[in-house]
Design a protein around this motif. Sequence first.
Motif, PDB file in Angstrom:
ATOM      1  N   VAL A  95       0.861  -1.188   0.000  1.00 49.09           N
ATOM      2  CA  VAL A  95       0.000   0.000   0.000  1.00 49.09           C
ATOM      3  C   VAL A  95       0.898   1.239   0.000  1.00 49.09           C
ATOM      4  CG1 VAL A  95      -1.755   1.309   1.265  1.00 49.09           C
ATOM      5  CG2 VAL A  95      -1.827  -1.203   1.246  1.00 49.09           C
ATOM      6  N   VAL A  96       0.733   2.068  -1.045  1.00 51.15           N
ATOM      7  CA  VAL A  96       1.397   3.376  -1.110  1.00 51.15           C
ATOM      8  C   VAL A  96       0.295   4.416  -0.955  1.00 51.15           C
ATOM      9  CG1 VAL A  96       2.878   4.912  -2.435  1.00 51.15           C
ATOM     10  CG2 VAL A  96       3.139   2.421  -2.664  1.00 51.15           C
ATOM     11  N   LEU A 102      -0.111   2.454  -7.567  1.00 49.74           N
ATOM     12  CA  LEU A 102       0.977   1.660  -7.012  1.00 49.74           C
ATOM     13  C   LEU A 102       0.508   0.645  -5.980  1.00 49.74           C
ATOM     14  CD1 LEU A 102       3.657   4.482  -6.511  1.00 49.74           C
ATOM     15  CD2 LEU A 102       3.528   2.808  -8.363  1.00 49.74           C
ATOM     16  N   THR A 103      -0.626   0.915  -5.331  1.00 53.35           N
ATOM     17  CA  THR A 103      -1.170   0.009  -4.323  1.00 53.35           C
ATOM     18  C   THR A 103      -1.756  -1.221  -5.006  1.00 53.35           C
ATOM     19  OG1 THR A 103      -1.649   1.825  -2.813  1.00 53.35           O
ATOM     20  CG2 THR A 103      -2.865  -0.238  -2.482  1.00 53.35           C
ATOM     21  N   ALA A 134      10.617  -0.014   3.503  1.00 52.48           N
ATOM     22  CA  ALA A 134      11.613   1.048   3.499  1.00 52.48           C
ATOM     23  C   ALA A 134      12.348   1.114   2.164  1.00 52.48           C
ATOM     24  CB  ALA A 134      12.608   0.812   4.640  1.00 52.48           C
ATOM     25  N   ALA A 135      12.640  -0.051   1.562  1.00 54.93           N
ATOM     26  CA  ALA A 135      13.332  -0.061   0.272  1.00 54.93           C
ATOM     27  C   ALA A 135      12.455   0.533  -0.820  1.00 54.93           C
ATOM     28  CB  ALA A 135      13.738  -1.496  -0.084  1.00 54.93           C
ATOM     29  N   ILE A 136      11.163   0.214  -0.815  1.00 61.45           N
ATOM     30  CA  ILE A 136      10.254   0.778  -1.822  1.00 61.45           C
ATOM     31  C   ILE A 136      10.130   2.282  -1.646  1.00 61.45           C
ATOM     32  CG2 ILE A 136       7.856   0.785  -2.617  1.00 61.45           C
ATOM     33  CD1 ILE A 136       7.733  -2.199  -1.837  1.00 61.45           C
ATOM     34  N   TYR A 149       4.664   7.190   1.692  1.00 63.37           N
ATOM     35  CA  TYR A 149       4.400   6.382   2.886  1.00 63.37           C
ATOM     36  C   TYR A 149       3.956   5.006   2.410  1.00 63.37           C
ATOM     37  CZ  TYR A 149       2.787   4.941   7.454  1.00 63.37           C
ATOM     38  OH  TYR A 149       2.622   4.261   8.641  1.00 63.37           O
ATOM     39  N   VAL A 150       4.760   3.989   2.722  1.00 67.33           N
ATOM     40  CA  VAL A 150       4.558   2.647   2.169  1.00 67.33           C
ATOM     41  C   VAL A 150       4.356   1.649   3.311  1.00 67.33           C
ATOM     42  CG1 VAL A 150       5.519   0.842   0.697  1.00 67.33           C
ATOM     43  CG2 VAL A 150       6.043   3.252   0.235  1.00 67.33           C
TER      44      VAL A 150
END
Length: 233
Positions: A95-96, A102-103, A134-136, A149-150
């Motif tokens: 979830v972005v 992107l979600t 965190a990587a995304i 915020y991912v």
Amino acid sequence: MRSVRALILCLLTALALSGCMRHPAPEAAARPHNDLDALAYGGRPSSAPPPIARRDMRVRPARSAAVPVVYAAAAPPAMHDPAYRLDTGDRLRIVVYGQEGLTNTYLVDAGGKITMPLIGAVAARGRTPAELSAAIAARLRDGYIRHPYVAAEVEAYRPFFILGEVAAPGQYPFVPNMTAESAVAIAGGFSPRARRDHVTITHTDARGTVRLVVPTATLLSPGDTVLVDERWF
């Protein structure tokens, strides 16, 4: 003559009075037996229940049937272990926030990666869901979204494998908190020649691959291979 008649009248009156004294009036002997009788006789309903009702109230709890145990038919939800390491076959929900394009749900492929719009392939194997998030976010922050915020969580774990003396060996979806015994049940149960006191589990993680002989009550992990041996007697 008049005196004789008066004497006879007195004797009859005395006999009548003595008979009335020996037999009480019917109304004095009648007593109400319940609330309806009390209302009929002009009295008040009794506030206390009759003795038989009290005995019934004491016996009723002992006669009540036991509450049946209901078993859920649906599979339990996937566990969310923050220390769980991702690998091929895991299905993730990414979830972005604020970015519907992107979600989505992503599958970790054979190379241990997921592929997302804009940023392409991102390595997932060996990372926890938090580390992947965190990587995304870092990739999106590099020229795409200023403050991304991912959030990532495991939607379905990679399958487990079961071989050997079971009715239907093969690959099956992993169920959280499952044991080797429940894995055998999913595979149709033991064959007539199966050894039932222990199984061999092959487990692979970041430290390498290990093979352990364990009791059937041992918990499994996603991706484990369970081998049910053949008994010799």
